[in-house]
Scaffold this active site. Sequence first.
Site, mmCIF file in Angstrom:
data_model
loop_
_atom_site.group_PDB
_atom_site.id
_atom_site.type_symbol
_atom_site.label_atom_id
_atom_site.label_comp_id
_atom_site.label_asym_id
_atom_site.label_seq_id
_atom_site.Cartn_x
_atom_site.Cartn_y
_atom_site.Cartn_z
ATOM 1 N N ALA A 25 0.927 -1.141 -0.094
ATOM 2 C CA ALA A 25 0.118 -0.060 -0.127
ATOM 3 C C ALA A 25 0.838 1.292 0.048
ATOM 4 O O ALA A 25 2.101 1.295 0.637
ATOM 5 C CB ALA A 25 -1.118 0.028 1.230
ATOM 6 N N THR A 49 -3.338 3.856 1.420
ATOM 7 C CA THR A 49 -4.356 4.030 2.148
ATOM 8 C C THR A 49 -5.406 4.971 1.935
ATOM 9 O O THR A 49 -5.053 6.252 1.585
ATOM 10 C CB THR A 49 -3.881 4.343 3.798
ATOM 11 O OG1 THR A 49 -3.350 3.367 4.225
ATOM 12 C CG2 THR A 49 -5.135 4.497 4.659
ATOM 13 N N ASN A 74 9.181 8.589 4.850
ATOM 14 C CA ASN A 74 7.993 9.310 4.525
ATOM 15 C C ASN A 74 7.000 9.528 5.507
ATOM 16 O O ASN A 74 7.207 9.257 6.647
ATOM 17 C CB ASN A 74 7.189 8.578 3.273
ATOM 18 C CG ASN A 74 5.985 7.648 4.003
ATOM 19 O OD1 ASN A 74 5.215 8.133 4.277
ATOM 20 N ND2 ASN A 74 6.282 6.426 4.261
ATOM 21 N N MET A 76 3.695 11.054 4.467
ATOM 22 C CA MET A 76 2.959 11.415 3.363
ATOM 23 C C MET A 76 1.577 12.063 4.309
ATOM 24 O O MET A 76 1.078 12.747 3.886
ATOM 25 C CB MET A 76 2.620 10.503 2.438
ATOM 26 C CG MET A 76 3.658 9.898 1.817
ATOM 27 S SD MET A 76 4.711 10.987 0.932
ATOM 28 C CE MET A 76 3.375 11.262 -0.394
ATOM 29 N N PHE A 78 -1.512 9.900 4.553
ATOM 30 C CA PHE A 78 -2.663 9.555 3.929
ATOM 31 C C PHE A 78 -3.223 10.751 3.003
ATOM 32 O O PHE A 78 -4.451 11.137 2.901
ATOM 33 C CB PHE A 78 -3.595 9.356 4.833
ATOM 34 C CG PHE A 78 -3.468 7.916 5.813
ATOM 35 C CD1 PHE A 78 -2.390 7.204 5.391
ATOM 36 C CD2 PHE A 78 -4.409 7.804 6.940
ATOM 37 C CE1 PHE A 78 -2.352 6.101 6.016
ATOM 38 C CE2 PHE A 78 -4.301 6.634 7.550
ATOM 39 C CZ PHE A 78 -3.104 5.973 7.396
ATOM 40 N N SER A 139 0.013 3.090 10.380
ATOM 41 C CA SER A 139 0.924 4.306 9.789
ATOM 42 C C SER A 139 1.519 5.204 10.892
ATOM 43 O O SER A 139 0.541 5.651 11.546
ATOM 44 C CB SER A 139 0.266 5.034 8.836
ATOM 45 O OG SER A 139 0.105 4.122 7.470
ATOM 46 N N ASN A 141 2.238 8.243 10.345
ATOM 47 C CA ASN A 141 2.107 9.670 10.093
ATOM 48 C C ASN A 141 0.712 10.253 10.249
ATOM 49 O O ASN A 141 0.341 11.317 9.650
ATOM 50 C CB ASN A 141 2.571 9.807 8.560
ATOM 51 C CG ASN A 141 3.733 9.422 8.397
ATOM 52 O OD1 ASN A 141 4.893 9.729 8.963
ATOM 53 N ND2 ASN A 141 4.235 8.499 7.290
ATOM 54 N N THR A 142 -0.193 9.430 10.703
ATOM 55 C CA THR A 142 -1.616 9.989 11.146
ATOM 56 C C THR A 142 -1.625 10.136 12.745
ATOM 57 O O THR A 142 -1.595 8.949 13.218
ATOM 58 C CB THR A 142 -2.530 9.100 10.581
ATOM 59 O OG1 THR A 142 -2.655 9.308 9.241
ATOM 60 C CG2 THR A 142 -3.929 9.566 11.269
ATOM 61 N N LYS A 177 -3.046 -4.718 9.255
ATOM 62 C CA LYS A 177 -1.775 -4.294 8.953
ATOM 63 C C LYS A 177 -1.084 -3.866 10.324
ATOM 64 O O LYS A 177 -1.664 -2.666 10.488
ATOM 65 C CB LYS A 177 -1.557 -3.487 7.707
ATOM 66 C CG LYS A 177 0.013 -2.926 7.162
ATOM 67 C CD LYS A 177 0.248 -2.280 6.059
ATOM 68 C CE LYS A 177 1.318 -2.102 5.510
ATOM 69 N NZ LYS A 177 1.434 -1.415 4.220
ATOM 70 N N ASN A 206 4.250 -2.289 8.530
ATOM 71 C CA ASN A 206 4.314 -1.075 8.203
ATOM 72 C C ASN A 206 5.827 -0.338 8.147
ATOM 73 O O ASN A 206 6.667 -1.155 8.556
ATOM 74 C CB ASN A 206 3.028 -0.071 8.558
ATOM 75 C CG ASN A 206 2.573 0.984 7.913
ATOM 76 O OD1 ASN A 206 3.279 1.667 7.090
ATOM 77 N ND2 ASN A 206 1.653 0.744 7.882
ATOM 78 N N GLY A 231 12.657 0.004 3.608
ATOM 79 C CA GLY A 231 13.455 -0.589 2.705
ATOM 80 C C GLY A 231 14.326 -1.353 3.466
ATOM 81 O O GLY A 231 14.330 -1.971 4.637
HETATM 82 C C1 LIG Z 1 6.040 6.814 0.475
HETATM 83 C C2 LIG Z 1 5.274 5.581 1.135
HETATM 84 C C3 LIG Z 1 4.183 5.652 1.341
HETATM 85 C C4 LIG Z 1 3.586 4.775 2.244
HETATM 86 N N1 LIG Z 1 2.187 4.668 2.206
HETATM 87 C C5 LIG Z 1 1.376 3.699 3.003
HETATM 88 C C6 LIG Z 1 -0.112 3.855 3.023
HETATM 89 O O1 LIG Z 1 -0.689 4.759 2.743
HETATM 90 N N2 LIG Z 1 -0.759 2.803 3.717
HETATM 91 C C7 LIG Z 1 0.069 1.534 4.199
HETATM 92 O O2 LIG Z 1 -0.647 0.630 4.848
HETATM 93 N N3 LIG Z 1 1.437 1.699 4.038
HETATM 94 C C8 LIG Z 1 2.007 2.697 3.366
HETATM 95 N N4 LIG Z 1 3.513 2.506 3.324
HETATM 96 C C9 LIG Z 1 3.959 1.313 3.844
HETATM 97 C C10 LIG Z 1 4.278 0.217 3.084
HETATM 98 O O3 LIG Z 1 3.253 -0.196 2.297
HETATM 99 C C11 LIG Z 1 5.497 -0.926 3.587
HETATM 100 O O4 LIG Z 1 4.616 -1.465 4.541
HETATM 101 C C12 LIG Z 1 6.473 -0.444 3.929
HETATM 102 O O5 LIG Z 1 7.179 0.624 3.121
HETATM 103 C C13 LIG Z 1 7.663 -1.558 4.058
HETATM 104 O O6 LIG Z 1 7.889 -1.989 2.952
HETATM 105 P P1 LIG Z 1 9.231 -1.600 1.958
HETATM 106 O O7 LIG Z 1 10.388 -1.846 2.760
HETATM 107 O O8 LIG Z 1 9.204 -2.736 0.806
HETATM 108 O O9 LIG Z 1 8.893 -0.371 1.624
HETATM 109 C C14 LIG Z 1 4.191 3.562 2.474
HETATM 110 C C15 LIG Z 1 5.452 3.305 2.065
HETATM 111 C C16 LIG Z 1 6.021 4.483 1.606
HETATM 112 C C17 LIG Z 1 7.553 4.338 1.567
#
Ligand SMILES: Cc1cc2nc3c(=O)[nH]c(=O)nc-3n(C[C@H](O)[C@H](O)[C@H](O)COP(=O)(O)O)c2cc1C
Length: 301
Positions: A25, A49, A74, A76, A78, A139, A141-142, A177, A206, A231
Amino acid sequence: MSGSVASNPIKVMGLDFKHPVGLAAGLDKDAKAIRGLFQMGFSHIEVGTLTPRPQPGNDKPRLYRLRKDQALINRMGFNNEGSIAASKRLVNRDKSWGVVGGNIGRNKLTANENAVEDYLLSMNHLRAVVDYFTINISSPNTPGLRDLQHEKALKRLLQKIYEENKVSDDPKPLAVKISPDLSKNEIQSISKLAVDCGFNGIIGTNTTTGRIGISINDRAIEKIGNGGLSGRPLSRHSTDVVSWIKEAVEDSTAVIGVGGVFTEQDVLDKRNAGADLVQVYTGFVYNGPSMIHDIQGAWKK
Ligand SMILES: Cc1cc2nc3c(=O)[nH]c(=O)nc-3n(C[C@H](O)[C@H](O)[C@H](O)COP(=O)(O)O)c2cc1C
């Protein structure tokens, strides 16, 4: 669709996936690009989301690359056009492209006491156009959202969502999640609670508010400010979280591993920890579409 190679089909949460690798997501929050993303080879795409009402998210800058560490930070918040707008875009999708998950959250201005209403509204908006729902309570960030992971609040939320979903005319599989910033005990309690509430999947994890495993100095970290780290630095810990979830739920529910997947070995590590599916975000940002084909066959080996 040529990009999706039906090489490794699996059934998870009662749904058919062409292979285990999906898009996490947050990348296609508004369901604007699912056709192209499926063409790149993902077996499933989690949109969102999404919140019931549109909202702009946090002020920019809100996304940072930590190239050397293969990481992102990040905040962001939502940013999205709302679940009604997304549902209109999804209505004509071709189901043969792959599985679409609807990841939903509450609006920033909705108090946690009323959060359940936001989740239920988005479920109503999206029910006809997604294959499963993910309840995002993790998340960073909320403000306050992660408090929904506390046992009492979580039980009330998940029970209500389960009941409303069950009596709807088209019940969908439900996943929750969770955050990596909880103790093993907390993660296992939440996982068991989700199973008790009838949930079909648990997604771990997350992003983390931690700043471990990154090479930039403290001043640079401070300059970036708040946000969730994703990452490579998250890879090992999110795999540990997957194994904690698996230990708690055994085979009673699906486990979806996400966090720092870049290579075939990362996919295998998540699988060996107990994941039924994996999702990718940051790896895709750095390595591009070719990585999906490189890693999707890992489980067959
Ligand atoms: C820029 C950004 C925005 C994200 N926005 C959401 C989100 O809106 N909802 C959510 O459940 N996870 C969000 N995530 C988390 C990712 O879905 C994932 O759980 C997390 O980045 C770990 O995976 P990765 O290491 O492959 O990025 C976001 C991640 C990034 C980097």
